[in-house]
Design a protein around this motif. Structure first.
Motif, PDB file in Angstrom:
ATOM      1  N   HIS A  85       0.828  -1.199   0.000  1.00  0.00           N
ATOM      2  CA  HIS A  85       0.000   0.000   0.000  1.00  0.00           C
ATOM      3  C   HIS A  85       0.866   1.254   0.000  1.00  0.00           C
ATOM      4  CE1 HIS A  85      -3.850  -2.015   1.310  1.00  0.00           C
ATOM      5  NE2 HIS A  85      -2.973  -2.908   1.752  1.00  0.00           N
ATOM      6  N   TRP A 145      -5.171   6.754   3.152  1.00  0.00           N
ATOM      7  CA  TRP A 145      -4.796   5.673   2.249  1.00  0.00           C
ATOM      8  C   TRP A 145      -4.861   6.163   0.805  1.00  0.00           C
ATOM      9  CZ3 TRP A 145      -7.894   3.292  -1.497  1.00  0.00           C
ATOM     10  CH2 TRP A 145      -7.306   2.170  -2.114  1.00  0.00           C
ATOM     11  N   ARG A 200      -3.366   0.530  -3.395  1.00  0.00           N
ATOM     12  CA  ARG A 200      -3.020  -0.832  -2.992  1.00  0.00           C
ATOM     13  C   ARG A 200      -2.757  -1.687  -4.213  1.00  0.00           C
ATOM     14  NH1 ARG A 200      -7.442  -4.507  -3.698  1.00  0.00           N
ATOM     15  NH2 ARG A 200      -6.045  -5.177  -5.315  1.00  0.00           N
ATOM     16  N   SER A 260      -6.099  -0.890  -6.491  1.00  0.00           N
ATOM     17  CA  SER A 260      -7.200   0.000  -6.160  1.00  0.00           C
ATOM     18  C   SER A 260      -6.634   1.346  -5.729  1.00  0.00           C
ATOM     19  CB  SER A 260      -8.115  -0.591  -5.083  1.00  0.00           C
ATOM     20  OG  SER A 260      -7.431  -0.751  -3.872  1.00  0.00           O
ATOM     21  N   TYR A 261      -7.494   2.377  -5.841  1.00  0.00           N
ATOM     22  CA  TYR A 261      -7.052   3.743  -5.609  1.00  0.00           C
ATOM     23  C   TYR A 261      -8.096   4.531  -4.831  1.00  0.00           C
ATOM     24  CZ  TYR A 261      -3.801   2.665  -9.389  1.00  0.00           C
ATOM     25  OH  TYR A 261      -2.832   2.079 -10.168  1.00  0.00           O
TER      26      TYR A 261
END
Lengths: 108, 120
Positions: free
Chosen positions: B35, B47, B50, B59-60
């Motif tokens: 991540h 975040w 990942r 993923s964003y």
């Protein structure tokens, strides 16, 4: 997106006291995927608790986690001087893997 | 002992690009999801992105989707974050972190971070 709300924003306590930090989710979080981190100034975060209640490697047993559904708690049974820091909860089960805004634990 | 070392940060103008790297050692890199997490000065953790262990799934966060691209090279034990169309609000320390099923996908270990400043 799951929103995590931590309370209080700041907690002022003395060494030796008990600290109770709260993390509330906007929707149910599987307890398998709730984590707590500690961050000190100028340092990277450190994993304390995973799966809502399991301590990470090397974490003292004065740290404990509990909760389920939308309400989770991090408890520090007797504060040591090195415990004064910022604490974050996080849900790591569903993207986006959101963090709470943090609780600042300061020396009273 | 696990080690993650970020590099590639710096000062860039709005609209510019940077590529961050995260070099891993001391563990089986190809077994871990990785991540990127960022922290603006004086703010909390956010975040960013990942990637799964073999790079087949990413993923964003909505705030970076379409501008940032995460990737990894398991042969080099390195993860990357290509950041394009940078904005002032992307200014932050960028941390890489590792996750595995053993700790219920919590972020086991973090690098020390690399600072990205977007300013003219």
């Amino acid at each position: 997106e799951i929103v995590l709300t931590q309370s209080p924003g700041t907690l002022s306590l003395s060494p030796g006291e008990r600290a109770t930090l709260s993390c509330r989710a906007s929707q149910s979080v599987s307890s398998s995927y709730l984590a707590w981190y500690q961050q000190k100034p100028g340092q990277a975060p450190r994993l304390l608790i995973y799966g809502a209640s399991s301590r990470a490697t090397g974490i003292p047993d004065r740290f404990s986690g509990s909760g389920s559904g939308t309400d989770f708690t991090l408890t520090i049974s007797r504060l040591e001087p090195e415990d004064f820091a910022v604490y974050y909860c996080q849900q790591c089960g569903i993207s986006p893997y959101t963090f709470g805004q943090g609780t600042q634990l300061e020396i009273k | 002992e696990a080690q993650l070392v970020e590099s590639g940060g710096g000062l860039v103008q709005p609209g510019g690009s940077l590529r961050l790297s995260c070099a891993a050692s001391g563990f089986t890199f190809s077994s871990y999801w990785m991540h990127w997490v960022r922290q603006a000065p004086g703010k909390g953790l956010v975040w960013v992105s990942r990637i799964n262990n073999d790079g087949s799934s990413t993923s964003y966060a909505d705030s970076v989707k379409g501008r940032f691209t995460i990737s990894r090279d398991n042969a080099k034990n390195t993860m990357y974050l290509q950041m394009n169309s940078l904005r002032a609000e992307d200014t932050a320390v960028y941390y890489c972190a590792m996750a595995t099923v053993t700790t219920r996908w919590a972020f086991d270990f973090w690098g020390q971070g690399t600072m990205v400043t977007v300013s003219s």
